[in-house]
Design an enzyme around this catalytic site. Structure first.
Site, PDB file in Angstrom:
ATOM      1  N   SER A 313       4.535   2.426  -0.542  1.00  0.00           N
ATOM      2  CA  SER A 313       4.171   1.896   0.777  1.00  0.00           C
ATOM      3  C   SER A 313       3.348   0.630   0.598  1.00  0.00           C
ATOM      4  CB  SER A 313       3.348   2.926   1.558  1.00  0.00           C
ATOM      5  OG  SER A 313       1.974   2.801   1.262  1.00  0.00           O
ATOM      6  N   ASP A 314       3.129  -0.087   1.659  1.00  0.00           N
ATOM      7  CA  ASP A 314       2.153  -1.169   1.607  1.00  0.00           C
ATOM      8  C   ASP A 314       0.798  -0.585   2.039  1.00  0.00           C
ATOM      9  OD1 ASP A 314       0.865  -3.604   1.332  1.00  0.00           O
ATOM     10  OD2 ASP A 314       2.348  -4.750   2.453  1.00  0.00           O
TER      11      ASP A 314
END
Ligand code: BGC
Length: 753
Positions: A313-314
């Site tokens: 994920s970011d």
């Protein structure tokens, strides 16, 4: 609201066969040997649910240190209670970043990493995967050599240089025992106001694809365990670069056809070439945050592109599904949405609730254990591939080239090739012997405007402090043009200035070099209301112009700030897209003529803030309909004149799956040696989807002595001329194509057979 709402670009039932096949169970990985695959399976079988949830978690390094998160004590010291909590109790499998407000060299990193890895091995027996954003060199490691930001690297149109720069970064990271780099960013930047424009390779998908592939080769090579190789992370998958408003992480609206035309090919190519990880786009497309987009993360990424690696994920993005995007009514629903969508590892940043909630979801039966096993297997597979089970740390003493002269030379080359000479009326440049220079403007004596963000901090505000041994434009020009440079800042980003005094100085010199543009920024902090240059810079510029002296305008900025009126009043204009710490020296070399400029624009330089039309626009978007740039994509002057002979096709007809070659002879008509990038474009004359005016299909950079000629040959097949049709399939339609290099054209007829 239930956790399954808003879950995908297209409805595909959660329990569909395809989803189960793509999401569940321990896969085998084509990038591992049979023995390694067996080991991955045994690790997945060995780990407890809690340990698996820990493997899927990535926290910021700050969580291990004394002090408050993001404001640590200096020097940063491990807080052993925190280390126990993160690595002992939560058994977290991945860490990122660097200790906030502390910058240390490889020796200290070696110590940091040794402790982390020893602790992880003593608890779970699984090494930690540590990642960092080293996007223009290892920008968080003291003493590492930095270079041009990606937009500048793209301006070089130099594939081999790009690969060398990436290999240098990988070497620097390994010297600090860091095996994973969050780069390359291949976000085609179609809205120039976007504050991450400079982190991408510009507006063209082929340029992004090609430079992304070169960087990937430099980072990963054939053996990612090598001393000069690290795991690359393609980002940000996908469609991140085109928010409608131009503001970071604001909604994008991208029809599927466009997505397939501009935002998938670069990923498909890099995955095909062995990229081992991707980072998920932090934004939303068509109302669906990408972290909850199962169609994109599973059906497309896994199913279509065949990606076997790790999808991280970011920053904090799983939580954002709850309180930023509001498609999950609580954090647990957010965790379920993202895991259901296909995310493997959550970059939880400063929070640690993810592994706890994930474990609960599995215990409650909301997420099957087989789904978790899939992601854990991908994470372990990557750790195996990176050789982390065999070697956790690398001794910095073995990295003699760290901070070496060779690296410095490469950094200078990147800066020289990143700078684009946009205008040179009356051949004002190079400056003449004996000419006196008035140097001025907010970007003239400031490292931030040369380096941008991700430079000793996220926003790059420490550029001046840490790059003090490097030369600003002022320092470099004063050295190069000894005794001939008068300097006054004139207008400043941060200080009150005496403009009257600056104008007095200017009156006494022959030429005015005025350096305007931007300081450093990134992400949401870099949002702007207006692409126009701020009025204080414009007003000051006009006062300088009124003196009637020749003007060299230097635009140092991470995006094309509008300068139409200003450029018209300058004899020479140069664009500096964050060329890195050697940008001052590089500019001095170009102004003096010691270096022949060779950069070309990797994006369209707009004439006005509301005239944002990329070079590969539709045929109706001619001047009256928007495409009337100040400087076009690929524009870039040299002190030499390069001419092209006629285009030679091996055949005027391309049939079926055959290929044709296109050759052109390039001659340096000038009296000095120079580098030159040859850009091949194509145009589909008629097509069932309105064709683009031009598409970049190939490029090559040459270096030619004065008077020398060289023949360049490109190979073109039907795929190079393809587009996404109305049914979202990639096709090449029979008919006439025009091939173009500079002012030369040839017609190619495609016959499907
Ligand atoms: C950025 C990513 C970066 C990550 C980790 C995020 O804010 O969007 O590009 O890799 O932080 O630092």
């Amino acid at each position: 609201m239930s956790a399954s709402v808003g879950n995908g670009m297209r409805a595909s039932a959660l329990d569909s066969e395809r989803y189960r096949e793509l999401q569940h169970g321990v896969p085998t990985f084509s990038f591992l040997s049979a023995e390694q695959n067996a080991f991955v399976a045994s690790e997945v079988a060995r780990l407890t649910l809690k340990q698996k949830a820990g493997q899927m978690t990535q926290v910021a390094m700050d969580l291990l240190f004394k002090g408050d998160t993001y404001v640590l004590t200096t020097p940063a010291e491990y807080d052993m209670d925190k280390v126990q909590r993160i690595l002992g109790d939560l058994e977290v499998g991945s860490i990122l970043n660097h200790p906030s407000n502390n910058w240390v060299g490889p020796e200290q990193w070696y110590q940091y990493m040794q402790l982390i890895q020893n602790k992880a091995m003593a608890t779970t027996g699984v090494p930690v995967l540590f990642g960092q954003d080293a996007i223009h060199g290892a920008n968080y490691i003291d003493g590492a050599t930095l270079y041009a930001q990606p937009l500048g690297v793209a301006a070089s149109f130099n594939k081999s240089l790009t690969e060398e720069l990436a290999a240098m970064t990988a070497y620097q990271l390994k010297a600090a025992s860091i095996p994973w780099n969050f780069s390359p960013a291949m976000d085609v930047g179609r809205n120039p106001a976007w504050p991450r424009t400079w982190e991408s390779f510009g507006e063209d998908v082929y340029l992004n694809l090609t430079m992304g592939e070169a960087m990937l080769r430099g980072y990963q090579g054939n053996d990612v365990t090598a001393d000069d190789k690290v795991v690359a992370c393609l980002k940000h998958f996908t469609g991140y670069g085109s928010p409608l408003s131009g503001r970071d992480r604001s909604p994008a609206y991208i029809p599927e056809r466009q997505l397939r035309e501009y935002y998938l090919p670069q990923y498909a190519n890099a995955i095909d070439k062995g990229a081992l990880s991707v980072m998920i786009n932090s934004g939303e497309i068509n109302g669906v945050p990408t972290h909850a987009n199962r169609w994109l993360l599973t059906d497309v990424l896994r199913g279509e592109l065949g990606f076997e690696g790790l999808a991280v994920s970011d920053w904090e993005d799983v939580r954002f599904l709850n309180y930023r995007y509001r498609i999950a009514e609580n954090l647990k629903a957010a965790v379920k949405l993202s895991v259901d969508a296909g995310m493997d590892m959550s970059m939880t940043a400063a929070f640690t609730d993810f592994p706890v909630l994930l474990k609960e979801l599995v215990e409650e039966g909301s997420i099957p254990m087989a789904r978790i096993d899939r992601s854990v297997a991908r994470i372990i597979a990557l750790k195996v591939k990176a050789g982390l089970y065999e070697q956790h740390v690398w001794n910095p003493a073995d990295f003699e080239k760290f901070g070496s002269e060779d690296h410095a030379a490469l950094s200078l080359q990147s800066a020289e090739e990143a700078i684009v000479l946009l205008k040179n009326d009356g051949l004002q440049l190079p400056l003449k012997n004996g000419q006196t220079i008035f140097l001025t403007g907010p970007t003239a004596d400031n490292m931030r405007s040369l380096n941008g963000g991700w430079t000793y901090s996220w926003q790059g505000e420490n550029g001046d402090k840490f790059l003090g041994d490097y030369h600003t434009i002022k320092e470099a020009l004063q050295t190069k043009f000894d005794g001939r440079v008068q300097y006054a800042e004139g207008v400043s980003f941060s200080r009150e200035q005496n403009i009257a005094q600056a104008l007095e100085l200017a009156k006494k010199t022959d030429v005015i070099v005025v350096c305007l543009g931007e300081s450093s920024y990134t992400e949401i902090e870099g949002n702007i209301d207006n692409l126009d240059l701020p009025s204080d810079q414009r007003d000051y510029y006009d006062q300088l112009v009124a003196l009637g002296k020749p003007i060299v305008l230097v635009m140092a900025a991470g995006r094309p700030r509008i300068m139409t009126d200003l450029a018209a009043k300058a004899q020479s204009v140069l664009y500096l897209p964050y060329p890195g710490p050697r940008a001052g020296d590089a500019l001095a070399n170009i102004l003096s003529g010691d270096t022949n400029p060779s950069g070309r624009l990797p994006l369209t330089y707009p004439r006005a803030a509301n005239a944002i039309v990329a070079y590969d626009h539709k045929t109706v978007e001619i001047v009256k309909n928007g495409h009337n740039p100040l400087f076009g994509f690929g524009h870039g002057l040299s002190y030499s004149t390069f001419t092209y002979g006629d285009l030679q096709l091996s055949s005027p007809e391309l049939t079926g799956s055959n290929s044709v070659t296109v050759s052109v002879t390039v001659t340096n008509e000038g009296d000095r040696a120079g580098k030159h990038s040859v850009l091949l474009f194509s145009k589909d004359e008629y097509a069932s989807i309105t064709p683009n005016m031009r598409r970049l299909r190939a490029f090559e950079k040459l270096e030619l002595a004065p008077g020398a000629s060289q023949r360049v040959t490109f190979t073109i097949d039907a795929d190079d001329l393809s587009f996404i049709d109305i049914d979202h399939n990639r096709i090449t339609e029979p008919g006439e194509f025009t091939l173009m290099v500079g002012d030369k054209k040839a017609t190619l007829n495609y016959v499907a057979k």
